[in-house]
Design a protein around this motif. Structure first.
Motif, PDB file in Angstrom:
ATOM      1  N   SER B  65       0.826  -1.211   0.000  1.00 43.57           N
ATOM      2  CA  SER B  65       0.000   0.000   0.000  1.00 43.57           C
ATOM      3  C   SER B  65       0.857   1.257   0.000  1.00 43.57           C
ATOM      4  N   ASP B  67       2.864   2.255   2.543  1.00 48.22           N
ATOM      5  CA  ASP B  67       3.086   2.808   3.877  1.00 48.22           C
ATOM      6  C   ASP B  67       4.516   2.596   4.347  1.00 48.22           C
ATOM      7  N   LEU B  68       5.104   1.475   3.935  1.00 47.69           N
ATOM      8  CA  LEU B  68       6.451   1.145   4.406  1.00 47.69           C
ATOM      9  C   LEU B  68       7.419   1.173   3.234  1.00 47.69           C
ATOM     10  N   PRO B  87       0.891  10.921  -3.899  1.00 45.33           N
ATOM     11  CA  PRO B  87      -0.147  10.364  -3.019  1.00 45.33           C
ATOM     12  C   PRO B  87      -1.517  10.305  -3.691  1.00 45.33           C
ATOM     13  N   LEU B  88      -1.838  11.329  -4.484  1.00 39.65           N
ATOM     14  CA  LEU B  88      -3.155  11.360  -5.110  1.00 39.65           C
ATOM     15  C   LEU B  88      -3.270  10.293  -6.207  1.00 39.65           C
ATOM     16  N   ALA B  91      -3.805   7.095  -4.521  1.00 38.32           N
ATOM     17  CA  ALA B  91      -5.136   6.965  -3.928  1.00 38.32           C
ATOM     18  C   ALA B  91      -6.192   6.639  -4.974  1.00 38.32           C
ATOM     19  N   ARG B  94      -5.311   2.546  -5.491  1.00 35.57           N
ATOM     20  CA  ARG B  94      -5.438   1.515  -4.462  1.00 35.57           C
ATOM     21  C   ARG B  94      -6.130   2.086  -3.221  1.00 35.57           C
ATOM     22  N   VAL B  96      -7.099   1.188   0.929  1.00 36.72           N
ATOM     23  CA  VAL B  96      -6.564   0.371   2.018  1.00 36.72           C
ATOM     24  C   VAL B  96      -7.515   0.389   3.207  1.00 36.72           C
ATOM     25  N   GLY B 116     -14.092   8.569   1.541  1.00 38.03           N
ATOM     26  CA  GLY B 116     -13.502   7.672   0.556  1.00 38.03           C
ATOM     27  C   GLY B 116     -13.534   8.256  -0.852  1.00 38.03           C
ATOM     28  N   PRO B 119     -10.312  11.262  -3.219  1.00 37.97           N
ATOM     29  CA  PRO B 119      -9.364  11.291  -4.342  1.00 37.97           C
ATOM     30  C   PRO B 119     -10.004  11.734  -5.661  1.00 37.97           C
ATOM     31  N   GLN B 169     -14.155   4.313  -2.424  1.00 37.13           N
ATOM     32  CA  GLN B 169     -12.961   4.922  -3.042  1.00 37.13           C
ATOM     33  C   GLN B 169     -12.792   4.462  -4.484  1.00 37.13           C
TER      34      GLN B 169
END
Lengths: 364, 273
Positions: B65, B67-68, B87-88, B91, B94, B96, B116, B119, B169
């Motif tokens: 996703s 995040d890491l 980021p957009l 979004a 995907r 999450v 949701g 985006p 979303q």
């Protein structure tokens, strides 16, 4: 089972119409009500004081200045109105709007309804900058020196509080409030150091900061802070939607396309602009940023797209009325405004603290 | 944000392989949680991630996703490393569902679902907001408490509202981290069917599950993780063997086909004393 399930099902099919209308009706009423309250406050405050000026004369004088007919107030009244009353009222509007807007922004940014410039030490931090400018007689930016110093110190303080009180993308109440205690303590100590090095005239000027008051209002002072406040107030509402998403937490906000790091940086600067502007001219006036957004949230819901503009107007209205009370309740003496807001605001904070604690699961 | 919007790339249709992991290594707090994971996620399929506690399921999902940050290797989204997307842009591709959900202020359930749609604000697809929100709430059976504050809902209700937000979303890749953890029997099955429906629409669904029976019933493929590696990946019937599960979970099990559906059913071997 069917009996209990039927009514909600019916209401959802008919829902969108009335619900839609209600969604707009409350904000519209609130907007009109708050604006009316502010306008009335401005007029009543300008009319009341040691030298009473009838409301009609005030309106006529405003019309005269705008070149729409009317006439200036007779005798010294015109000078009292334009050189004493109006600067004070306008300053109240700027300060109140800035503080309440800063409060709403901070609560969204921290995801915590207890965040407020005064409580978590941002106001005192900004005051350190302002006091430093006075104590060392800084004048590098002319009239704007004190506001700029307050802003710079504000940026440093918000950043410190933000990064110290957050862990794992969340802010726990205890950490936030304790960070505020520490920051307030440090700011108090720094102000003490500056007082130690200041001469008598400067000490008088500095003590005024710790009280919080609008009594030093003049047009040049308003012009000095207006740019900072105006930039902050104009930018704040554009962050409404992103602040809503931030209520889900940092990661979910990022999942929905928010550039959280950038948002954080922008918010820190805007909060510092607003707090710096307010503190530079009025000292530390606490709890406005706490009480006003909270009341608005109760009336219009938590959505920041309504919360930010309404808090701005509401904050201005509250300060204008509170300042009127501060200078008329004990006339001819004047209660410092900061003390008055603290008298009302502290119990409110106390109540909020207890209530949020009871509902722990809900927000931290 | 607005500057970003201009640089947004058209989302288009979901490609055959919306997400993938390539030699993925992730370190958290000095410990290697994922040690070289390779995984393809296909459009139109439900991929179940299963494995014992600490095997790295959630970490793998978090890496997919975005995040890491992987310490080496890549998490691909639309065939590009996910960190290369704004980021957009991410979004819009995907969605999450995180494990824990909290909302800081008393937003109503509907308002949370509405988030949701963020985006798509200002795009052509933004015009469908109302339909999408209504459909998502209907599919997750959350309409009855649409106007209640999210914070006043029960854990299971909150989980379904969050699921509705993820569905609203409208992303091609849907990543769900233990969506069934707080749910009752009926709603666990509802989530399973929902995943199948989303896959039938051409989306890719990756779902972390503890319940092996649920994974066997609703996933097209399951990836069994153990100690940061994929021990086995394929249709549940191939992955879920008594020997392999007993090994990975360190708990003896028996696996039998379900008499009705034929999917494998996993039962721990219990000694009643």
């Amino acid at each position: 089972m069917t009996a209990t399930a039927a009514p909600p099902a019916a209401s959802t099919t008919e829902g969108p119409g009335p619900a839609r209308r209600r969604r707009w009706a409350v904000p519209a009423l609130l907007g009109v009500g708050l604006t009316g309250l502010l306008a009335l406050g401005v007029l009543v405050s300008a009319s009341n004081g040691a030298f009473a000026i009838p409301l009609g004369d005030i309106l006529a004088s405003i019309a005269h200045k705008l070149g729409l007919g009317g006439a200036p107030v007779e005798g010294t009244g015109e000078s009292v109105l334009w050189n004493i009353r109006f600067p004070r009222v306008v300053l109240g509007v700027v300060v109140g709007a800035s503080l309440a807007c800063a409060g709403a922004l901070m609560q969204g940014m921290f995801g915590n309804p207890l965040a407020e410039p005064g409580v978590i030490g941002v106001s005192s931090g900004a005051a350190v900058g302002a006091v430093c400018a006075i104590a060392f007689g800084l004048t590098f930016a002319g009239n704007w020196t004190i506001p700029l110093c307050a802003f710079a110190a504000g940026v440093v303080t918000v950043s410190i509080v933000y990064f110290l009180s957050r862990s794992g993308g969340r802010t726990e109440v205890v950490t936030l409030v304790l960070t505020g205690v520490a920051v307030n303590g440090l700011a108090g100590a720094l102000i003490g150091v500056f007082i130690f090095y200041a001469d008598n005239d400067e000490i008088t000027a500095i003590t005024f900061w710790q009280m919080g008051s609008l009594s030093q209002a003049t047009w040049p002072k308003i012009l000095a802070v207006l740019p900072l406040a105006a930039i902050g107030l104009a930018l704040a509402p554009t962050y409404g939607r992103r602040l809503d998403l931030l209520a889900l937490g940092e990661r979910p906000a990022r999942h929905l396309g928010v550039d959280v790091e950038r948002l954080r940086l922008h918010l820190i600067v805007i909060v510092a602009l607003l707090t710096g502007a307010a503190v530079a001219v009025s000292g530390v006036i606490g709890f406005i940023g706490l009480v006003v957004p909270h009341l608005i949230r109760m009336a219009a819901g938590p959505g920041h797209r309504a919360l930010l503009p309404f808090s701005t107007i509401g904050g201005a209205a509250v300060i204008v009325w509170a300042d009127l009370a501060a200078r008329t309740v004990a006339a001819p003496a004047e209660i410092p405004l900061g003390i008055l807001t603290a008298l009302v605001g502290s119990p409110f904070f106390f109540w909020l603290l207890r209530r949020t604690r009871r509902r722990q699961g809900g927000w931290a | 944000m607005r500057l970003r919007t201009r640089r947004t790339t058209a989302t288009g249709t979901t490609p055959d392989r919306p997400a993938a992991a390539r030699g993925l290594h992730v370190r958290l707090g000095g410990k290697e949680i994922l040690c070289g994971v390779d995984l393809d996620v296909h459009a139109g399929e439900v991929l179940g991630l299963v494995g014992p506690n600490g095997a790295g399921k959630s970490t793998l999902l978090a890496a997919l996703s975005g995040d890491l940050e992987p310490s080496s290797g890549d998490a691909l989204l639309w065939d590009r490393p996910i960190r290369d997307w704004s980021p957009l842009d991410t979004a819009r591709r995907r969605a999450v569902l995180p494990q824990a959900h909290g909302v800081s202020f008393p937003f109503t359930a509907r308002e949370v679902v509405e988030m949701g749609r963020a985006p798509w604000a200002g795009t052509d697809r933004g015009a469908h907001d109302e339909d999408r929100i209504a459909a998502a709430m209907a599919r997750s059976e959350t309409e009855t408490f649409a106007t209640r504050p999210f914070t006043s809902l029960s854990g299971g209700e909150q989980a379904r509202v969050m699921l509705a937000r993820v569905i609203a979303q409208d992303a091609g890749l849907v990543l769900l981290d233990e969506p069934t953890a707080a749910l009752d029997l009926r709603h666990q099955e509802l989530v399973g069917r929902l995943c199948r429906d989303l896959a039938a629409e051409g989306r890719a669904v990756v779902i972390v599950l503890h319940d092996l029976d649920l994974a066997a019933a609703y996933a097209d493929r399951t990836a069994l993780l153990a100690n940061g590696r994929i021990a086995s990946c394929g249709p549940p019937a191939e992955v879920f063997t008594a020997e392999r599960l007993g090994d990975v979970y360190r708990q003896a099990v028996k696996v039998e086909p379900d008499p009705d559906t034929g999917t494998p059913r996993v039962t721990p071997l219990r000694r009643i004393c």
